[in-house]
Motif scaffolding. Sequence first.
Motif, PDB file in Angstrom:
ATOM      1  N   GLN A 191       0.749   0.641   8.004  1.00 31.44           N
ATOM      2  CA  GLN A 191       0.555   1.765   7.085  1.00 31.44           C
ATOM      3  C   GLN A 191       1.346   2.982   7.540  1.00 31.44           C
ATOM      4  OE1 GLN A 191      -1.084   1.419   4.109  1.00 31.44           O
ATOM      5  NE2 GLN A 191       0.017   3.336   3.774  1.00 31.44           N
ATOM      6  N   HIS A 192       1.455   3.197   8.863  1.00 29.94           N
ATOM      7  CA  HIS A 192       2.288   4.291   9.376  1.00 29.94           C
ATOM      8  C   HIS A 192       3.739   4.102   8.935  1.00 29.94           C
ATOM      9  CE1 HIS A 192      -0.515   6.596  11.711  1.00 29.94           C
ATOM     10  NE2 HIS A 192      -0.893   5.558  12.446  1.00 29.94           N
ATOM     11  N   ILE A 193       4.193   2.857   8.960  1.00 34.37           N
ATOM     12  CA  ILE A 193       5.567   2.561   8.535  1.00 34.37           C
ATOM     13  C   ILE A 193       5.745   2.922   7.074  1.00 34.37           C
ATOM     14  CG2 ILE A 193       7.228   0.698   8.138  1.00 34.37           C
ATOM     15  CD1 ILE A 193       5.940  -0.703  10.591  1.00 34.37           C
ATOM     16  N   THR A 205       0.814  -1.218   0.000  1.00 29.63           N
ATOM     17  CA  THR A 205       0.000   0.000   0.000  1.00 29.63           C
ATOM     18  C   THR A 205       0.849   1.271   0.000  1.00 29.63           C
ATOM     19  OG1 THR A 205      -0.133  -0.094   2.415  1.00 29.63           O
ATOM     20  CG2 THR A 205      -1.940  -1.085   1.176  1.00 29.63           C
ATOM     21  N   GLY A 206       2.172   1.148  -0.022  1.00 28.79           N
ATOM     22  CA  GLY A 206       3.040   2.332  -0.033  1.00 28.79           C
ATOM     23  C   GLY A 206       3.248   2.863  -1.431  1.00 28.79           C
ATOM     24  N   LYS A 207       3.414   4.166  -1.547  1.00 30.77           N
ATOM     25  CA  LYS A 207       3.590   4.789  -2.868  1.00 30.77           C
ATOM     26  C   LYS A 207       4.887   4.340  -3.541  1.00 30.77           C
ATOM     27  CE  LYS A 207       3.299   9.005  -1.442  1.00 30.77           C
ATOM     28  NZ  LYS A 207       3.293  10.498  -1.454  1.00 30.77           N
ATOM     29  N   LEU A 208       5.936   4.139  -2.750  1.00 29.62           N
ATOM     30  CA  LEU A 208       7.230   3.734  -3.305  1.00 29.62           C
ATOM     31  C   LEU A 208       7.503   2.247  -3.081  1.00 29.62           C
ATOM     32  CD1 LEU A 208       9.445   6.773  -2.201  1.00 29.62           C
ATOM     33  CD2 LEU A 208       8.004   6.525  -4.206  1.00 29.62           C
ATOM     34  N   GLU A 209       6.507   1.538  -2.600  1.00 29.15           N
ATOM     35  CA  GLU A 209       6.680   0.112  -2.309  1.00 29.15           C
ATOM     36  C   GLU A 209       6.660  -0.708  -3.593  1.00 29.15           C
ATOM     37  OE1 GLU A 209       4.885  -3.266   0.749  1.00 29.15           O
ATOM     38  OE2 GLU A 209       3.763  -1.418   0.362  1.00 29.15           O
ATOM     39  N   VAL A 232       2.462  -8.197  17.529  1.00 30.10           N
ATOM     40  CA  VAL A 232       2.024  -8.272  16.137  1.00 30.10           C
ATOM     41  C   VAL A 232       1.836  -6.861  15.597  1.00 30.10           C
ATOM     42  CG1 VAL A 232       0.173  -9.054  14.613  1.00 30.10           C
ATOM     43  CG2 VAL A 232       0.912 -10.483  16.524  1.00 30.10           C
ATOM     44  N   LEU A 233       2.204  -6.652  14.343  1.00 30.56           N
ATOM     45  CA  LEU A 233       2.024  -5.348  13.723  1.00 30.56           C
ATOM     46  C   LEU A 233       0.614  -5.243  13.142  1.00 30.56           C
ATOM     47  CD1 LEU A 233       5.321  -4.694  11.722  1.00 30.56           C
ATOM     48  CD2 LEU A 233       4.560  -3.530  13.786  1.00 30.56           C
ATOM     49  N   PRO A 234      -0.275  -4.454  13.732  1.00 34.70           N
ATOM     50  CA  PRO A 234      -1.602  -4.295  13.143  1.00 34.70           C
ATOM     51  C   PRO A 234      -1.510  -3.517  11.836  1.00 34.70           C
ATOM     52  CG  PRO A 234      -1.320  -2.808  14.997  1.00 34.70           C
ATOM     53  CD  PRO A 234      -0.111  -3.681  14.966  1.00 34.70           C
ATOM     54  N   ALA A 235      -2.527  -3.677  10.986  1.00 33.59           N
ATOM     55  CA  ALA A 235      -2.506  -3.035   9.672  1.00 33.59           C
ATOM     56  C   ALA A 235      -2.323  -1.522   9.751  1.00 33.59           C
ATOM     57  CB  ALA A 235      -3.783  -3.389   8.907  1.00 33.59           C
ATOM     58  N   PRO A 236      -2.983  -0.797  10.681  1.00 32.02           N
ATOM     59  CA  PRO A 236      -2.766   0.655  10.745  1.00 32.02           C
ATOM     60  C   PRO A 236      -1.311   1.024  11.025  1.00 32.02           C
ATOM     61  CG  PRO A 236      -4.743   0.051  11.963  1.00 32.02           C
ATOM     62  CD  PRO A 236      -4.048  -1.226  11.615  1.00 32.02           C
ATOM     63  N   THR A 250       2.579   5.602  17.910  1.00 36.60           N
ATOM     64  CA  THR A 250       1.359   4.963  17.414  1.00 36.60           C
ATOM     65  C   THR A 250       1.080   3.629  18.088  1.00 36.60           C
ATOM     66  OG1 THR A 250       2.602   3.908  15.606  1.00 36.60           O
ATOM     67  CG2 THR A 250       1.570   6.036  15.142  1.00 36.60           C
ATOM     68  N   ALA A 251       1.995   3.174  18.969  1.00 43.94           N
ATOM     69  CA  ALA A 251       1.773   1.881  19.637  1.00 43.94           C
ATOM     70  C   ALA A 251       0.560   1.960  20.549  1.00 43.94           C
ATOM     71  CB  ALA A 251       3.007   1.496  20.445  1.00 43.94           C
ATOM     72  N   PRO A 252      -0.309   0.948  20.548  1.00 41.80           N
ATOM     73  CA  PRO A 252      -1.471   0.951  21.440  1.00 41.80           C
ATOM     74  C   PRO A 252      -1.043   0.905  22.893  1.00 41.80           C
ATOM     75  CG  PRO A 252      -1.197  -1.200  20.393  1.00 41.80           C
ATOM     76  CD  PRO A 252      -0.229  -0.272  19.730  1.00 41.80           C
ATOM     77  N   GLN A 253      -1.707   1.683  23.737  1.00 39.34           N
ATOM     78  CA  GLN A 253      -1.384   1.723  25.165  1.00 39.34           C
ATOM     79  C   GLN A 253      -2.132   0.621  25.902  1.00 39.34           C
ATOM     80  OE1 GLN A 253       0.937   3.920  26.366  1.00 39.34           O
ATOM     81  NE2 GLN A 253       1.181   4.327  24.185  1.00 39.34           N
ATOM     82  N   THR A 254      -1.460  -0.149  26.724  1.00 33.67           N
ATOM     83  CA  THR A 254      -2.077  -1.227  27.496  1.00 33.67           C
ATOM     84  C   THR A 254      -1.704  -1.064  28.957  1.00 33.67           C
ATOM     85  OG1 THR A 254      -0.191  -2.695  27.225  1.00 33.67           O
ATOM     86  CG2 THR A 254      -1.892  -2.795  25.523  1.00 33.67           C
TER      87      THR A 254
END
Length: 421
Positions: free
Chosen positions: A62-64, A20-24, A55-59, A117-121
């Motif tokens: 996408q940030h990466i 999904t990256g422009k330069l990917e 695990v890397l969630p999809a959002p 962007t990491a989810p807080q737990t």
Amino acid sequence: MSSAHQNQSSKKQEFQPLLTGKLETTKARLTEEFGDRLADNLHQIDIGAYNGNAVLPAPMQQHIRDTLDDYMKEGEDYYFQAAEKQFTLFFSKAGKAIAEMKIELIRNELERVLQNTAPQTNTPAAKSEDAPEHSASTLPSVVSLSKHGLLSEAPDEEELQDWTSRTMARMSSADGRLDFFADVERLSRRAAVRYHPLWYTKNKIMSGYVIQKTADLSENPYDDRRGHTDLAILGAAGRQLVEMEAQGKHALLVIPVHIDTLCNHRFHNLYEMFFQTLGSTLQRFIVLQLIGIKERKLKAPEWLAVKMFAQRCRSMIIDTGLSKIVPAEFTHVKFSVFGFNLKLLPQPEDQVFVHIDKYASYYQKAGKDTYLFGVNSRSLLTAALGAGFTYIAGEAVAAPVREPEHASFLKYEDLYKGILQ
């Protein structure tokens, strides 16, 4: 279980990149286009070093990709996802040195993005053994530097002019590095810096301090004086941050630095060495005020140097002087705060009033914050408040101090009492 069912299960578990990256791209496409050039020019970035076994969630993925797209150049740079937590980068037109610098910048930015962007737990996330830590300062103590240094206590411009070359020639040895830190201490004392409280108008907080020299390093100018001055101010700020850390105190420090210091290879190396010695823990309390960028047309390697220092501090702000700089001109680094220091402007006060209002209005329309330093009269303070500047510093707000303190509140009514007195 049948072999057919095993094959189906294996296919389901097979890693599939999002693309999904422009330069990917994919490795197959790169191989087809560049062939043997790929062999020694692929660079790996392991995301697992930053988020451990999570695990890397999809959002987040996408940030990466958004970060990689932002920090790589279209038509020249490419990347593909080799595994769930591994991205491979290829720079088709960059030499080894530039490629390595780009990789360092991208790794630093990815670390910041993933942390934000990491989810807080409620429980600590699993952590990789190789995960980067916030590093503590290793700046030598003043006592340990007492018998080191190449400079005398009161060096003239001839001695100072020769200092940079002598220092660079000795940096490979431990004694040479100690001499460097000892000399920066001497330069810092000669600069006799003061700290001007910085008012964050949106939250009415004295959120930090603008550091400024009050004395020149020598009576007469010489070629390297600007670079030496930048080192002296950084040295004073660094020592102050170390001493505050030991007392359990922290404050943001705005440190002016000229663009020539960051782009000149000699001063770049010395400035970077001092920055690294401060460690990432204290770097979070540094805001670099970049001066002189309007007068220079930066080349790609120079922009990389600026981006590297942008990663070494909390943020970087732009001093534009009287002229405005179009934010869209900066495609390499995204600056969010623009401003200037009134003390550096020779214009009469009545002419400055008009400029203050137009300046703030221009950057507000561009969605940027603004700052105004050197506000030393009540009339200028009133004009700055009316124009809507985000950050204001100067004696009309609060008197300079020798040592920074914790953040505090300054209400509008308290400020206006001072204006009306």
